[in-house]
Design an enzyme around this catalytic site. Structure first.
Site, PDB file in Angstrom:
ATOM      1  CB  SER A 103      -0.872  -0.004   1.261  1.00  0.00           C
ATOM      2  OG  SER A 103      -1.657   1.168   1.314  1.00  0.00           O
TER       3      SER A 103
ATOM      4  CE1 TYR B  41      -3.885  -2.262   5.112  1.00  0.00           C
ATOM      5  CE2 TYR B  41      -3.189   0.000   4.716  1.00  0.00           C
ATOM      6  CZ  TYR B  41      -3.618  -1.218   4.238  1.00  0.00           C
ATOM      7  OH  TYR B  41      -3.762  -1.413   2.889  1.00  0.00           O
TER       8      TYR B  41
HETATM    9  P1  NAP Z   1     -11.185  -6.522   0.491  1.00  0.00           P
HETATM   10  O1  NAP Z   1     -12.067  -6.086  -0.628  1.00  0.00           O
HETATM   11  O2  NAP Z   1     -11.680  -6.452   1.892  1.00  0.00           O
HETATM   12  O3  NAP Z   1     -10.741  -8.014   0.175  1.00  0.00           O
HETATM   13  C1  NAP Z   1      -9.893  -8.691   1.064  1.00  0.00           C
HETATM   14  C2  NAP Z   1      -9.758 -10.125   0.612  1.00  0.00           C
HETATM   15  O4  NAP Z   1      -8.888 -10.797   1.508  1.00  0.00           O
HETATM   16  C3  NAP Z   1     -11.083 -10.877   0.627  1.00  0.00           C
HETATM   17  O5  NAP Z   1     -11.104 -11.804  -0.424  1.00  0.00           O
HETATM   18  C4  NAP Z   1     -11.048 -11.591   1.973  1.00  0.00           C
HETATM   19  O6  NAP Z   1     -11.890 -12.737   1.923  1.00  0.00           O
HETATM   20  C5  NAP Z   1      -9.550 -11.936   2.050  1.00  0.00           C
HETATM   21  N1  NAP Z   1      -9.042 -12.158   3.398  1.00  0.00           N
HETATM   22  C6  NAP Z   1      -9.095 -11.343   4.475  1.00  0.00           C
HETATM   23  N2  NAP Z   1      -8.490 -11.924   5.519  1.00  0.00           N
HETATM   24  C7  NAP Z   1      -8.045 -13.125   5.100  1.00  0.00           C
HETATM   25  C8  NAP Z   1      -7.346 -14.197   5.705  1.00  0.00           C
HETATM   26  N3  NAP Z   1      -6.995 -14.158   7.010  1.00  0.00           N
HETATM   27  N4  NAP Z   1      -7.045 -15.284   4.969  1.00  0.00           N
HETATM   28  C9  NAP Z   1      -7.402 -15.356   3.669  1.00  0.00           C
HETATM   29  N5  NAP Z   1      -8.053 -14.389   3.034  1.00  0.00           N
HETATM   30  C10 NAP Z   1      -8.371 -13.289   3.741  1.00  0.00           C
HETATM   31  O7  NAP Z   1      -9.816  -5.711   0.464  1.00  0.00           O
HETATM   32  P2  NAP Z   1      -9.043  -4.964  -0.725  1.00  0.00           P
HETATM   33  O8  NAP Z   1      -9.323  -3.534  -0.598  1.00  0.00           O
HETATM   34  O9  NAP Z   1      -9.271  -5.647  -2.003  1.00  0.00           O
HETATM   35  O10 NAP Z   1      -7.533  -5.187  -0.244  1.00  0.00           O
HETATM   36  C11 NAP Z   1      -6.724  -6.217  -0.794  1.00  0.00           C
HETATM   37  C12 NAP Z   1      -5.280  -5.869  -0.517  1.00  0.00           C
HETATM   38  O11 NAP Z   1      -5.003  -4.598  -1.100  1.00  0.00           O
HETATM   39  C13 NAP Z   1      -4.935  -5.749   0.956  1.00  0.00           C
HETATM   40  O12 NAP Z   1      -3.663  -6.303   1.181  1.00  0.00           O
HETATM   41  C14 NAP Z   1      -4.931  -4.255   1.199  1.00  0.00           C
HETATM   42  O13 NAP Z   1      -4.081  -3.897   2.234  1.00  0.00           O
HETATM   43  C15 NAP Z   1      -4.420  -3.757  -0.136  1.00  0.00           C
HETATM   44  N6  NAP Z   1      -4.764  -2.355  -0.430  1.00  0.00           N
HETATM   45  C16 NAP Z   1      -6.060  -1.992  -0.681  1.00  0.00           C
HETATM   46  C17 NAP Z   1      -6.329  -0.654  -0.993  1.00  0.00           C
HETATM   47  C18 NAP Z   1      -7.717  -0.179  -1.354  1.00  0.00           C
HETATM   48  O14 NAP Z   1      -7.879   1.006  -1.612  1.00  0.00           O
HETATM   49  N7  NAP Z   1      -8.729  -1.010  -1.412  1.00  0.00           N
HETATM   50  C19 NAP Z   1      -5.306   0.285  -1.007  1.00  0.00           C
HETATM   51  C20 NAP Z   1      -4.007  -0.128  -0.716  1.00  0.00           C
HETATM   52  C21 NAP Z   1      -3.751  -1.461  -0.442  1.00  0.00           C
HETATM   53  P3  NAP Z   1     -12.460 -13.476   3.247  1.00  0.00           P
HETATM   54  O15 NAP Z   1     -12.915 -12.399   4.181  1.00  0.00           O
HETATM   55  O16 NAP Z   1     -13.550 -14.364   2.723  1.00  0.00           O
HETATM   56  O17 NAP Z   1     -11.315 -14.279   3.778  1.00  0.00           O
END
Ligand code: NAP
Length: 258
Positions: free
Chosen positions: A143, A157
């Site tokens: 991130s 985080y």
């Molecule tokens: P999201 O929509 O909440 O999706 C998270 C995914 O991770 C879901 O598929 C969830 O499924 C899975 N997950 C969560 N905990 C888990 C665990 N313990 N074991 C296995 N799977 C797990 O989040 P996102 O925004 O796409 O974020 C994905 C990544 O991008 C993260 O690493 C986040 O830090 C990074 N990121 C996101 C943003 C943003 O703006 N969205 C910005 C910077 C970085 P289940 O709950 O079914 O397990």
């Protein structure tokens, strides 16, 4: 333009929704065999159905990145089902907010266990299969928050996301002799269901703070991951790529005034 990666075996952790779903769909469209991993199997299988409907190959798996046995089982399923592992996208992550003073030890541990230890456990479990390929690819979803910026409520985080980059740099050195590259994509604010849940006001303010005046899409991040996975990126390792529409660039709000 790029060499086809059709038929490669890809694991994407946290791919039932959000960025991970976008990455899984993108690799599926590129003709890869994709293991869609999340704790919730029905949700993972919905993404598999989307990949299959688009002509790709995918398998869903329920696994928790915080559990070593789950990660070992994940690697085993990929090897048995797809004949090996070419690409690991360590993407699963959580971002619950808590300010210092209110943040508990359990809050801190959960975020670090999922985002940082989960990265270590998923990489470790896939290593034997990645080494066997002699050209493996590991792509971390970090991130901008932590490595470059800060945001109130996300000290744990930010530490986890900066920690992923520290992990990456040494992993890249250790794994280079096996032809494995380790790189990270650093998303800015990406339009996902999870981000929408932070509220319309948060989204509006974020859009206003990005020079491109829009949030990123999951496809924007998936395309960066696809580049790191390509044969053409074979000599790039230990690097991070910010994909944020210029979000980290303005030195003040005044810099965004037209
Ligand atoms: P999201 O929509 O909440 O999706 C998270 C995914 O991770 C879901 O598929 C969830 O499924 C899975 N997950 C969560 N905990 C888990 C665990 N313990 N074991 C296995 N799977 C797990 O989040 P996102 O925004 O796409 O974020 C994905 C990544 O991008 C993260 O690493 C986040 O830090 C990074 N990121 C996101 C943003 C943003 O703006 N969205 C910005 C910077 C970085 P289940 O709950 O079914 O397990």
């Amino acid at each position: 333009m790029f060499t086809s990666i059709q038929g490669r075996s890809v694991i994407v952790t946290g791919s039932s929704k959000g960025i991970g779903r976008g990455v899984a769909l993108r690799f599926g469209l590129a003709g890869c065999r994709v293991l869609v991993v999340s704790r919730n199997l029905p949700e993972a299988e919905k993404v598999c159905a989307e990949i299959v409907a688009a002509g790709g190959e995918a398998l869903g798996l329920a696994a928790d990145v915080t559990r070593q046995s789950d990660m070992q089982a994940m690697a085993q399923v990929a090897v048995e089902s797809f004949g090996g592992i070419d690409i690991l996208c360590a993407n699963a992550g959580i971002f619950p907010a808590a300010k210092l003073g209110a943040m508990t030890e359990a809050d801190f541990d959960l975020v670090l266990d999922t985002n940082l230890k989960g990265t270590f456990l998923s990489v470790s479990a896939c290593l034997p299969a990645l080494k066997a390929r002699k050209a493996g690819r590991i792509i971390l979803t970090s991130s901008i928050t932590g490595p470059v910026t800060g945001y109130s409520g996300w000290s744990h985080y930010g530490a986890s996301k900066a920690g992923q980059l520290g992990f990456m740099r040494t992993a890249a050195i250790e794994l280079a002799p096996y032809g494995i590259t380790v790189n990270a994509v650093l998303p800015g604010n990406i339009a996902t269901e999870a981000l929408s849940e932070l509220g319309a006001e948060y989204v509006r303010k974020m859009e206003a703070s990005v020079p491109m005046r829009r949030l990123g899409s999951c496809l924007d991040i998936a395309n960066a991951a696809l580049f790191f996975a390509s044969d053409e990126a074979a000599y790039i390792t230990g690097q991070s790529l910010i994909v944020d529409g210029g979000q980290i660039l303005p030195e003040s709000l005044a810099a965004l005034e037209a």
